[in-house]
Design an enzyme around this catalytic site. Structure first.
Site, PDB file in Angstrom:
ATOM      1  N   HIS A  86      -2.612 -31.287 -37.923  1.00 11.48           N
ATOM      2  CA  HIS A  86      -2.413 -30.148 -37.094  1.00 11.48           C
ATOM      3  C   HIS A  86      -1.024 -30.044 -36.406  1.00 11.48           C
ATOM      4  O   HIS A  86      -0.711 -29.250 -35.556  1.00 11.48           O
ATOM      5  CB  HIS A  86      -3.358 -30.169 -35.608  1.00 11.48           C
TER       6      HIS A  86
ATOM      7  N   LYS B 156       0.342 -19.050 -24.411  1.00 15.78           N
ATOM      8  CA  LYS B 156       0.203 -20.158 -25.389  1.00 15.78           C
ATOM      9  C   LYS B 156       0.587 -21.429 -24.516  1.00 15.78           C
ATOM     10  O   LYS B 156       1.268 -21.218 -23.223  1.00 15.78           O
ATOM     11  CB  LYS B 156       0.802 -20.188 -26.476  1.00 15.78           C
ATOM     12  N   ARG B 157       0.409 -22.444 -24.630  1.00 17.50           N
ATOM     13  CA  ARG B 157       0.725 -23.791 -23.985  1.00 17.50           C
ATOM     14  C   ARG B 157       2.520 -23.606 -23.684  1.00 17.50           C
ATOM     15  O   ARG B 157       3.078 -23.260 -24.786  1.00 17.50           O
ATOM     16  CB  ARG B 157       0.415 -25.441 -24.722  1.00 17.50           C
TER      17      ARG B 157
ATOM     18  N   LYS C  41       7.841 -23.592 -28.492  1.00 12.26           N
ATOM     19  CA  LYS C  41       7.429 -22.364 -28.905  1.00 12.26           C
ATOM     20  C   LYS C  41       8.031 -21.383 -27.988  1.00 12.26           C
ATOM     21  O   LYS C  41       7.951 -20.005 -28.006  1.00 12.26           O
ATOM     22  CB  LYS C  41       6.115 -22.543 -27.988  1.00 12.26           C
TER      23      LYS C  41
ATOM     24  N   THR D 180      -3.128 -19.846 -33.291  1.00 12.00           N
ATOM     25  CA  THR D 180      -4.448 -18.830 -33.648  1.00 12.00           C
ATOM     26  C   THR D 180      -4.176 -17.532 -32.772  1.00 12.00           C
ATOM     27  O   THR D 180      -5.042 -16.737 -32.919  1.00 12.00           O
ATOM     28  CB  THR D 180      -5.383 -19.765 -33.558  1.00 12.00           C
TER      29      THR D 180
ATOM     30  N   LYS E  85      -5.670 -13.853 -32.827  1.00 13.22           N
ATOM     31  CA  LYS E  85      -6.584 -12.979 -31.940  1.00 13.22           C
ATOM     32  C   LYS E  85      -5.746 -11.663 -31.491  1.00 13.22           C
ATOM     33  O   LYS E  85      -6.512 -10.644 -31.382  1.00 13.22           O
ATOM     34  CB  LYS E  85      -6.621 -13.876 -30.643  1.00 13.22           C
TER      35      LYS E  85
HETATM   36  C1  26Q Z   1      -2.686 -37.067 -28.576  1.00 10.52           C
HETATM   37  C2  26Q Z   1      -2.804 -38.300 -28.093  1.00 10.52           C
HETATM   38  C3  26Q Z   1      -2.922 -38.473 -26.554  1.00 10.52           C
HETATM   39  C4  26Q Z   1      -3.282 -37.708 -25.755  1.00 10.52           C
HETATM   40  C5  26Q Z   1      -3.397 -36.465 -26.324  1.00 10.52           C
HETATM   41  C6  26Q Z   1      -3.266 -36.226 -27.828  1.00 10.52           C
HETATM   42  C7  26Q Z   1      -3.239 -34.799 -28.299  1.00 10.52           C
HETATM   43  C8  26Q Z   1      -4.411 -33.627 -27.633  1.00 10.52           C
HETATM   44  C9  26Q Z   1      -4.146 -32.572 -28.234  1.00 10.52           C
HETATM   45  C10 26Q Z   1      -2.445 -34.249 -29.168  1.00 10.52           C
HETATM   46  C11 26Q Z   1      -2.488 -32.891 -29.633  1.00 10.52           C
HETATM   47  C12 26Q Z   1      -3.549 -32.068 -29.149  1.00 10.52           C
HETATM   48  C13 26Q Z   1      -3.523 -30.517 -29.482  1.00 10.52           C
HETATM   49  C14 26Q Z   1      -2.730 -30.161 -30.565  1.00 10.52           C
HETATM   50  C15 26Q Z   1      -3.100 -28.932 -30.953  1.00 10.52           C
HETATM   51  O1  26Q Z   1      -3.890 -28.124 -30.234  1.00 10.52           O
HETATM   52  N1  26Q Z   1      -2.340 -28.425 -32.194  1.00 10.52           N
HETATM   53  C16 26Q Z   1      -2.430 -27.034 -32.339  1.00 10.52           C
HETATM   54  O2  26Q Z   1      -3.535 -26.969 -33.370  1.00 10.52           O
HETATM   55  C17 26Q Z   1      -3.740 -25.508 -33.795  1.00 10.52           C
HETATM   56  C18 26Q Z   1      -4.960 -25.445 -34.470  1.00 10.52           C
HETATM   57  O3  26Q Z   1      -4.819 -25.893 -35.894  1.00 10.52           O
HETATM   58  C19 26Q Z   1      -2.612 -24.987 -34.378  1.00 10.52           C
HETATM   59  O4  26Q Z   1      -2.731 -23.511 -34.759  1.00 10.52           O
HETATM   60  C20 26Q Z   1      -1.295 -25.135 -33.475  1.00 10.52           C
HETATM   61  O5  26Q Z   1      -0.284 -24.729 -34.388  1.00 10.52           O
HETATM   62  C21 26Q Z   1      -1.155 -26.578 -33.267  1.00 10.52           C
HETATM   63  O6  26Q Z   1      -0.072 -26.481 -32.311  1.00 10.52           O
END
Ligand code: 26Q
Length: 846
Positions: free
Chosen positions: A371, A562-563, A568, A670, A674
């Site tokens: 991702h 978004k975050r 972004k 995503t 929406k």
């Molecule tokens: C990793 C290690 C330690 C702590 C947290 C994490 C961690 C947690 C969540 C790293 C990444 C995430 C989330 C990532 C994320 O949401 N990525 C998004 O995924 C979406 C679904 O595929 C995409 O549409 C987005 O582009 C992408 O940014």
């Protein structure tokens, strides 16, 4: 009570009946017997709980029946493993998927209550950061809707993503206590508890066949208790199971210690075990020193793999060798990639299967979705932390790596650089386990989440793996479920569409194509606009009541939610707002399209720049909203605590969807989908799924700006100089100066200097290079918005052509190309004598 032909009356069962009168009876019954309240004394939460239980009763028999059927039929199931499932509130969604929404709304209304009000009461399970977690939730909805047998496996965090408060313009994090009033949607399955081992060391021995074997003597054990939630399909009997694990102490109380007088020591074990599922990590937390995160990952992957093996072996004759026939596992990013060594460990050490066969079973079962394209976001764990916590798994990984590097050397002789680049162990400095490499090596299939993203994986961070295994790679463009994101959240638009083309689109989103022919129809356009206006008014009221800011529902709702992250580019939007502000200040009578700029999103608690950007947005809002020269033509609003619940009011109300990441940085996105589904037009870069949205809706119905991926990298490699843009572009210069000199932070003039410095002297995400193109494009947006008929036509065409972005399409692709699973619709007998009574009017049984 329903009358049948032969003078019989059918009285519905209180727990399953769906007539209005039955629903009312059941609701009052639950209020009395479960909440212990009569209506006069009940709180809003009592009413919510009573309704939630009423709905749960109506889904439970499906849920129980369906799983029994899968076991009986020994079908292949999808196991979607994810550290995050961002389901959002369940009540409204379950009502939609059960087909009970309108009935319940009326029944509740007749009791003097408001369904919207009760929905508001539900605490959402915020068990995810953003896109990745929400994708997992959309997938479970689609899997169930498509009748695919599926389980979601994850962690039941006691505290989900923090709640965001805005205090004096700054983000303040507040613990998310989502379980405080209980959770009516989950059921603990105590008897399915698993033991999870940690630490310790390994020993070797020769088994009775003279084979060399290893066993693991752990230092401590934690108990994993599963909590199940039914995720219903729409208009079908199927429901997916979301199985989330909670950590508990193996011995909740150490009596030996207690007897020695060490009371605190006696509870220490309990407290530290329970810490494992205590809290969700924010997404850009640096991993160093985050051993607990590794514990979490192993905790839920081990519990889940053990649970799958248990299910697989339920039928007498099933052997571990055929595990891959019962389950196809999808790893949602690398967070669950310990599933690979864990499955190996169970096959090798518990079932004494030989390495080669164990490896074949494992790789046949597992697939990996990536991702991210940001190299710094790839997970890696220091070898020493890893080895202390999971000594046996480290041995297995080293052996996997040994076999793997042998293959690399054979395929690419005399290329030791390649070998060290590809190794699962990073040995360039301190040693690390590279989780993405482990995931690639241990999977049959690897995929990205949008076409561009997959291409960039192949040519970038996973290039070596693509060269070794081109056939493992494929693209699966993300999607979102139209049930939540359109039917539930945007009732007016959903009803308007259904009135025109029927309701088949809810299950087959490509049906929306049928709207195309009405795109220029004036009366349909009028109906379309009045839907949009009504949801915009709803949001305007929300903003007024929550923030005290009055916004004009007829202005353009220009939304960026978004975050918060520099890639972004929320601050590019801020530069646009400041530019418009300056234009009005210079020429107060200028004819400008009134806009309401709406922001929302959380910043990771440790991400300084993201938090400063939130403060900047709020500071700009303060100035713009209160300047009399602006005459309310521009309003800036930051909606606090962007989550599934607040987003339900936001996505439907969008006129303009801002998707403005630097090309090549957003894997898919995503939120963009929406908005499109809800009739917003997109202004965006050629990044992630924006490209595919533009391909679908037509370039003429999309506002494109900015550098392309290859231009970004070319410019970077040639030495990008942001300072020259700052010098040469007058409007940009002025906006940046205002940020730098404290125009928006008069009591602390240098507050925003770090924003200025990062843009003018580094600008990693190339905002300045894209600024002019963005501004020009926004001017074009204005001119089209002035022509409401054209705008509405474009809006209708966006919705009509959004079919591809249903997660149903995505899931079908996974099913056919990766998982090789088929739908298995389950019949539930309509008339069940156990749950319905058939009696004559005079009371005698027939
Ligand atoms: C990793 C290690 C330690 C702590 C947290 C994490 C961690 C947690 C969540 C790293 C990444 C995430 C989330 C990532 C994320 O949401 N990525 C998004 O995924 C979406 C679904 O595929 C995409 O549409 C987005 O582009 C992408 O940014």
């Amino acid at each position: 009570m329903k009358k049948t032909d032969n003078n019989h009356y059918i009285i519905e069962d209180d727990r399953t009946g769906i007539e209005k009168e039955t629903l009312k009876r059941a609701f009052l019954d639950n209020l009395y017997y479960l909440q212990g309240k009569i209506p006069e004394l009940a709180t809003r939460n009592d009413f919510y709980m009573a309704l939630a239980y009423t709905v749960r009763d109506r889904l439970l028999h499906r849920h129980l029946h369906v799983f029994r059927e899968y076991i009986k039929q020994k079908c292949r199931m999808v196991a979607y493993m994810s550290a995050e499932f961002l389901t959002g509130p369940h009540l409204g969604n379950n009502l939609i998927n059960l087909g009970l929404y309108d009935n319940v709304e009326e029944a509740i209304g007749e009791l003097g209550l408001d369904l919207d009000d009760l929905k508001e009461q539900e605490e959402e399970p915020g068990l995810g950061n953003g896109g990745l977690g929400r994708l997992a939730a959309c997938f479970l909805d689609s899997l169930a809707t498509l009748d695919i047998p599926a389980l979601g496996y994850g962690i039941r965090y006691e505290f989900g993503i923090f709640d965001q408060k805005i205090v004096d313009g700054w983000q303040v994090e507040v613990t998310d206590k989502w379980l405080r009033f209980g959770n009516p949607w989950e059921i603990a399955q105590i008897e399915l508890t698993q033991a999870i081992k940690f630490g310790g060391h390994t020993k070797t021995y020769y088994d009775n066949r003279g084979k060399y074997r290893v066993y693991w003597i752990p230092e401590y054990v934690v108990i994993a208790v599963p909590y199940d939630t039914a995720i219903l399909g729409y208009a079908t009997n199927t429901s997916s199971i979301l199985r989330l694990w909670k950590a508990e102490a193996a011995e909740s109380f150490d009596f030996q210690r207690f007897n020695q007088g060490d009371y605190y020591g006696a509870v220490h074990n309990k407290v530290s075990s329970e810490n494992i599922s205590k809290v969700l990590y924010p997404n850009d937390e640096k991993l160093s020193g985050k051993e607990l995160r590794l514990e979490q990952q192993y905790f839920f992957t081990s519990a889940s793999i053990q649970d799958m093996m248990r299910i697989h072996c339920l039928e007498d004759h099933k052997e571990p060798e055929t595990f891959f026939m019962s389950f196809t596992i999808q790893l949602n990013d690398t967070h669950p990639s310990l599933a690979i060594p864990e499955l190996m460990r169970i096959l090798l050490d518990n079932y004494r299967i030989d390495w080669d066969q164990a490896w074949e079973i494992t790789t046949k079962s597992i697939n990996y979705t990536n991702h991210t394209l940001l190299p710094e976001a790839l997970e890696k764990w220091s070898l020493s932390i890893f080895g202390n916590l999971l000594p046996r798994h480290l041995e297995i990984i080293l052996e996997i790596n040994y076999h793997f590097l042998e293959l690399v050397r054979k395929t690419f002789p005399n290329d030791e650089h390649r070998v060290s680049r590809m190794s699962i162990i990073d040995e360039s400095g301190e040693k690390y386990v590279r989780m993405a490499h482990l995931a690639c090596v241990g999977s049959s299939a690897i995929n990205g989440v949008a076409a561009l993203h997959t291409d960039l994986l192949k040519s970038g961070i996973l290039k070596d793996f693509y060269e070794l295994w081109p056939n493992k790679f494929s693209n699966k463009t993300n999607g979102v479920t139209p049930r939540r994101w359109l039917v539930l959240n945007n009732r007016p638009l959903a009803n308007l569409i259904s009135d025109k083309i029927g309701t088949d689109w809810v299950k087959d989103l490509y049906e929306l194509k049928k709207l195309e022919k009405y795109a220029s129809n004036k009366s349909f356009q009028q109906g379309w606009r009045s839907c949009k206006n009504s949801v915009k008014e709803y949001l305007a009221n929300y903003i007024l009541s929550h923030l005290g800011i009055k916004v004009n529902p007829l202005s353009m709702f220009d939304i960026l939610v978004k975050r918060i992250h520099e890639y972004k580019r929320q601050h590019l939007k801020v530069l646009h707002i400041i530019t418009l502000y300056n234009r009005i200040k210079e020429n107060p009578e200028i004819d400008i399209v009134p806009r309401t700029f709406i922001f929302g999103g959380k910043a990771a608690p440790g991400y300084f720049m993201a938090k400063l950007i939130i403060k900047l947005i709020n500071s700009v809002a303060e100035v713009v909203n209160n300047d009399p020269d602006i005459k309310d033509r521009l309003k800036v609003v930051f909606i606090p605590d962007f989550n599934i619940k607040t987003s339900q009011h936001i996505y439907p109300a969008g006129d303009l969807s801002e998707q403005i990441s630097t090309a090549g940085k957003e894997a898919s996105g995503t939120g963009n989908m929406k908005f499109t589904m809800n009739g917003a037009l997109t202004i965006g870069t050629l990044d992630g799924a924006n490209i595919e949205i533009r391909d679908e809706v037509g370039a003429e119905n999309f506002f494109l700006f900015g550098l392309k991926t290859d231009e970004v990298s070319r410019m970077k490699s040639q030495g990008y100089d942001p300072h020259s843009y700052y010098e040469k572009n007058a409007e940009l210069h002025k906006a940046l100066e205002m940020i730098k000199t404290g125009f928006f932070s008069r009591d602390k003039p240098d507050l925003f200097q770090p924003v200025f410095n990062s843009l003018v002297f580094r600008d990693e995400y190339m905002l300045l290079a894209d600024y002019q193109s963005y501004i020009d494009c926004q001017d074009k947006v204005d001119s089209i918005f002035r022509d409401q008929d054209t705008w509405t036509k474009m809006s209708i065409l966006n919705v009509a052509r959004s079919g591809k972005f249903s997660s149903d399409r995505t899931i079908k692709e996974y099913c056919n190309e990766i998982w090789k699973v088929n739908p298995l619709p389950v019949k539930i007998p309509k008339y069940d004598p156990k749950t319905q009574t058939n009696m004559k009017l005079d009371g005698s049984k027939n």
